[in-house]
Design a protein around this motif. Structure first.
Motif, PDB file in Angstrom:
ATOM      1  N   VAL A 226      41.812  51.648 -37.779  1.00  0.00           N
ATOM      2  CA  VAL A 226      41.914  51.990 -39.198  1.00  0.00           C
ATOM      3  C   VAL A 226      41.481  50.739 -39.975  1.00  0.00           C
ATOM      4  O   VAL A 226      42.294  49.985 -40.519  1.00  0.00           O
ATOM      5  CB  VAL A 226      43.343  52.429 -39.553  1.00  0.00           C
ATOM      6  CG1 VAL A 226      43.400  53.028 -40.946  1.00  0.00           C
ATOM      7  CG2 VAL A 226      43.857  53.457 -38.537  1.00  0.00           C
ATOM      8  N   ILE A 227      40.186  50.526 -40.043  1.00  0.00           N
ATOM      9  CA  ILE A 227      39.631  49.219 -40.410  1.00  0.00           C
ATOM     10  C   ILE A 227      39.865  48.833 -41.859  1.00  0.00           C
ATOM     11  O   ILE A 227      39.752  47.650 -42.207  1.00  0.00           O
ATOM     12  CB  ILE A 227      38.117  49.163 -40.101  1.00  0.00           C
ATOM     13  CG1 ILE A 227      37.388  50.298 -40.844  1.00  0.00           C
ATOM     14  CG2 ILE A 227      37.880  49.271 -38.611  1.00  0.00           C
ATOM     15  CD1 ILE A 227      35.869  50.243 -40.696  1.00  0.00           C
ATOM     16  N   TRP A 228      40.193  49.807 -42.723  1.00  0.00           N
ATOM     17  CA  TRP A 228      40.400  49.469 -44.133  1.00  0.00           C
ATOM     18  C   TRP A 228      41.799  48.916 -44.405  1.00  0.00           C
ATOM     19  O   TRP A 228      42.073  48.451 -45.498  1.00  0.00           O
ATOM     20  CB  TRP A 228      40.131  50.688 -45.012  1.00  0.00           C
ATOM     21  CG  TRP A 228      40.889  51.906 -44.597  1.00  0.00           C
ATOM     22  CD1 TRP A 228      42.156  52.276 -44.984  1.00  0.00           C
ATOM     23  CD2 TRP A 228      40.425  52.918 -43.707  1.00  0.00           C
ATOM     24  NE1 TRP A 228      42.511  53.459 -44.381  1.00  0.00           N
ATOM     25  CE2 TRP A 228      41.461  53.879 -43.601  1.00  0.00           C
ATOM     26  CE3 TRP A 228      39.232  53.120 -43.004  1.00  0.00           C
ATOM     27  CZ2 TRP A 228      41.343  55.023 -42.811  1.00  0.00           C
ATOM     28  CZ3 TRP A 228      39.121  54.258 -42.211  1.00  0.00           C
ATOM     29  CH2 TRP A 228      40.167  55.185 -42.120  1.00  0.00           C
ATOM     30  N   MET A 229      42.692  48.959 -43.423  1.00  0.00           N
ATOM     31  CA  MET A 229      44.041  48.439 -43.633  1.00  0.00           C
ATOM     32  C   MET A 229      44.024  46.924 -43.863  1.00  0.00           C
ATOM     33  O   MET A 229      44.572  46.418 -44.842  1.00  0.00           O
ATOM     34  CB  MET A 229      44.937  48.772 -42.431  1.00  0.00           C
ATOM     35  CG  MET A 229      45.329  50.225 -42.330  1.00  0.00           C
ATOM     36  SD  MET A 229      46.448  50.670 -43.663  1.00  0.00           S
ATOM     37  CE  MET A 229      46.742  52.392 -43.316  1.00  0.00           C
ATOM     38  N   VAL A 230      43.438  46.188 -42.945  1.00  0.00           N
ATOM     39  CA  VAL A 230      43.295  44.739 -43.062  1.00  0.00           C
ATOM     40  C   VAL A 230      41.804  44.443 -42.897  1.00  0.00           C
ATOM     41  O   VAL A 230      41.325  44.223 -41.784  1.00  0.00           O
ATOM     42  CB  VAL A 230      44.133  43.982 -42.020  1.00  0.00           C
ATOM     43  CG1 VAL A 230      43.946  42.469 -42.163  1.00  0.00           C
ATOM     44  CG2 VAL A 230      45.620  44.344 -42.153  1.00  0.00           C
ATOM     45  N   PRO A 231      41.032  44.480 -43.980  1.00  0.00           N
ATOM     46  CA  PRO A 231      39.579  44.317 -43.871  1.00  0.00           C
ATOM     47  C   PRO A 231      39.201  43.032 -43.136  1.00  0.00           C
ATOM     48  O   PRO A 231      39.774  41.967 -43.384  1.00  0.00           O
ATOM     49  CB  PRO A 231      39.125  44.268 -45.339  1.00  0.00           C
ATOM     50  CG  PRO A 231      40.183  45.028 -46.071  1.00  0.00           C
ATOM     51  CD  PRO A 231      41.470  44.711 -45.371  1.00  0.00           C
ATOM     52  N   GLY A 232      38.248  43.158 -42.223  1.00  0.00           N
ATOM     53  CA  GLY A 232      37.794  42.000 -41.465  1.00  0.00           C
ATOM     54  C   GLY A 232      38.754  41.558 -40.374  1.00  0.00           C
ATOM     55  O   GLY A 232      38.603  40.460 -39.831  1.00  0.00           O
ATOM     56  N   PHE A 233      39.712  42.403 -40.025  1.00  0.00           N
ATOM     57  CA  PHE A 233      40.692  42.017 -39.007  1.00  0.00           C
ATOM     58  C   PHE A 233      40.013  41.701 -37.673  1.00  0.00           C
ATOM     59  O   PHE A 233      39.181  42.453 -37.191  1.00  0.00           O
ATOM     60  CB  PHE A 233      41.710  43.132 -38.786  1.00  0.00           C
ATOM     61  CG  PHE A 233      42.632  42.880 -37.612  1.00  0.00           C
ATOM     62  CD1 PHE A 233      43.760  42.090 -37.777  1.00  0.00           C
ATOM     63  CD2 PHE A 233      42.349  43.404 -36.355  1.00  0.00           C
ATOM     64  CE1 PHE A 233      44.602  41.829 -36.698  1.00  0.00           C
ATOM     65  CE2 PHE A 233      43.179  43.163 -35.281  1.00  0.00           C
ATOM     66  CZ  PHE A 233      44.310  42.363 -35.454  1.00  0.00           C
ATOM     67  N   THR A 234      40.405  40.567 -37.088  1.00  0.00           N
ATOM     68  CA  THR A 234      40.063  40.230 -35.709  1.00  0.00           C
ATOM     69  C   THR A 234      41.266  39.544 -35.091  1.00  0.00           C
ATOM     70  O   THR A 234      42.088  38.936 -35.792  1.00  0.00           O
ATOM     71  CB  THR A 234      38.848  39.280 -35.597  1.00  0.00           C
ATOM     72  OG1 THR A 234      39.187  38.018 -36.196  1.00  0.00           O
ATOM     73  CG2 THR A 234      37.605  39.868 -36.267  1.00  0.00           C
ATOM     74  N   VAL A 235      41.373  39.640 -33.785  1.00  0.00           N
ATOM     75  CA  VAL A 235      42.466  38.973 -33.076  1.00  0.00           C
ATOM     76  C   VAL A 235      42.406  37.470 -33.302  1.00  0.00           C
ATOM     77  O   VAL A 235      43.427  36.811 -33.532  1.00  0.00           O
ATOM     78  CB  VAL A 235      42.407  39.312 -31.574  1.00  0.00           C
ATOM     79  CG1 VAL A 235      43.344  38.402 -30.769  1.00  0.00           C
ATOM     80  CG2 VAL A 235      42.777  40.775 -31.344  1.00  0.00           C
ATOM     81  N   GLU A 236      41.206  36.904 -33.268  1.00  0.00           N
ATOM     82  CA  GLU A 236      41.059  35.454 -33.409  1.00  0.00           C
ATOM     83  C   GLU A 236      41.528  34.982 -34.794  1.00  0.00           C
ATOM     84  O   GLU A 236      42.230  33.973 -34.920  1.00  0.00           O
ATOM     85  CB  GLU A 236      39.598  35.045 -33.184  1.00  0.00           C
ATOM     86  CG  GLU A 236      39.089  35.295 -31.759  1.00  0.00           C
ATOM     87  CD  GLU A 236      38.827  36.759 -31.450  1.00  0.00           C
ATOM     88  OE1 GLU A 236      38.687  37.565 -32.408  1.00  0.00           O
ATOM     89  OE2 GLU A 236      38.792  37.116 -30.260  1.00  0.00           O
ATOM     90  N   ALA A 237      41.156  35.705 -35.838  1.00  0.00           N
ATOM     91  CA  ALA A 237      41.490  35.283 -37.191  1.00  0.00           C
ATOM     92  C   ALA A 237      42.990  35.351 -37.466  1.00  0.00           C
ATOM     93  O   ALA A 237      43.528  34.546 -38.234  1.00  0.00           O
ATOM     94  CB  ALA A 237      40.734  36.138 -38.209  1.00  0.00           C
ATOM     95  N   TYR A 238      43.681  36.283 -36.828  1.00  0.00           N
ATOM     96  CA  TYR A 238      45.098  36.504 -37.125  1.00  0.00           C
ATOM     97  C   TYR A 238      46.016  36.185 -35.945  1.00  0.00           C
ATOM     98  O   TYR A 238      47.172  36.601 -35.938  1.00  0.00           O
ATOM     99  CB  TYR A 238      45.310  37.950 -37.582  1.00  0.00           C
ATOM    100  CG  TYR A 238      44.773  38.220 -38.959  1.00  0.00           C
ATOM    101  CD1 TYR A 238      45.521  37.916 -40.095  1.00  0.00           C
ATOM    102  CD2 TYR A 238      43.503  38.768 -39.135  1.00  0.00           C
ATOM    103  CE1 TYR A 238      45.030  38.151 -41.366  1.00  0.00           C
ATOM    104  CE2 TYR A 238      42.997  39.013 -40.406  1.00  0.00           C
ATOM    105  CZ  TYR A 238      43.767  38.701 -41.519  1.00  0.00           C
ATOM    106  OH  TYR A 238      43.277  38.936 -42.783  1.00  0.00           O
TER     107      TYR A 238
END
Length: 278
Positions: A226-238
């Motif tokens: 559901v990509i619009w929840m946290v735009p640009g989400f990646t495991v590395e970034a978060y």
């Protein structure tokens, strides 16, 4: 996600943080089949039973049907498979290429045609083409386009994502969001927009529903899907926030959020054709 079941220990409880991250990051995301979440995340279902409601309506409609932003076609396939009889023509639109392919495969046995169409583009159909338009969780309903392609007396029947849906999870990663983000997708605002497009809203029901995430892999997969929840989400970034959330879930048993859904039924007047340019 799966519906709530009697509480049982998650099957991945003993797995390490890194193993869970890797699993959540590797699960395919195409389509709207949420069966992977079974035993690891739950979401209560609205009382109206959207897919079953659509199946009942399909069994009574006499004209062509359009499903907008069909995803992988799973919900429409469910409804067609349970309808008392199938409409004479069924079409569906989808904008994400992997889902277009998946939907075409899923819906082929039901004789439905899948058309690639961007979410924010005009619907690629002539005026007054459909007796029924359906949609489950459209990114943004294009009310004037919906009104344009409906026949006089035709109906739009859909389940929309409501305001501040899963914001407990979203704000965990993004921090407090502005007030306008909390009021977006307000059902009463959508009623006004639908009426401005020439539709009469005959049913509008809203519910807020409990969600539970039982491991961090489920969180990762959900945010990738559901990509619009946290735009640009990646495991590395978060990764640091994911580790904190993993430890919280380990200590408390689950992370709780609440989804927001509303059922919309709107009808195009039989008295006059609607010109969306007016």
């Amino acid at each position: 996600m799966t519906q709530p079941q009697p509480r049982t220990p998650p099957r991945t409880r003993a797995r390490t943080f890194d193993e869970l991250l890797a699993e959540g990051a590797s699960v395919p995301t195409e389509g709207w089949d949420f069966s992977w979440f079974e035993g690891r995340a739950t979401e209560a279902r609205p009382s109206w039973g959207y897919a079953t409601t659509v199946a009942g309506r399909l069994g009574t409609v006499d004209g062509p049907v359009l499903d907008v932003q069909t995803g992988g076609g799973e919900v429409l396939a469910f409804a067609l498979g349970r309808a008392a009889r199938r409409p004479p023509l069924v079409a569906a639109t989808e904008g994400w290429p992997p889902n277009v392919r998946k939907a075409a495969h899923t819906l082929r046995p039901y004789g439905a045609t899948v058309v690639a169409a961007a979410e924010d583009a005009p619907l690629p159909f002539a005026d007054a083409s459909f007796s029924l338009v359906t949609s489950r969780h459209p990114v943004r309903p294009l009310w004037h386009e919906i009104a344009r392609v409906l026949r006089p007396g035709g109906t739009y029947l859909a389940q929309h994502v409501g305001p501040a849906s899963a914001f407990e999870l979203v704000e965990y990663f993004l921090g407090p969001l502005p007030e306008e983000s909390r009021t977006a997708r307000d059902p009463e605002r959508e009623r006004r927009d639908a009426e401005a497009a020439g539709l009469e809203v005959v049913d509008l029901r809203a519910e807020r529903l409990r969600m539970e995430f039982h491991d961090i892999a489920a969180v990762v997969h959900f945010l990738r899907k559901v990509i619009w929840m946290v735009p640009g989400f990646t495991v590395e970034a978060y990764r640091p926030r994911l580790r904190e959330l993993h430890e919280r879930i380990e200590a408390e048993g689950c992370f709780v959020a609440h989804s927001s859904r509303h059922l919309v039924e709107a009808r195009r007047s039989e008295a006059r054709a609607h010109d969306p340019r007016a």
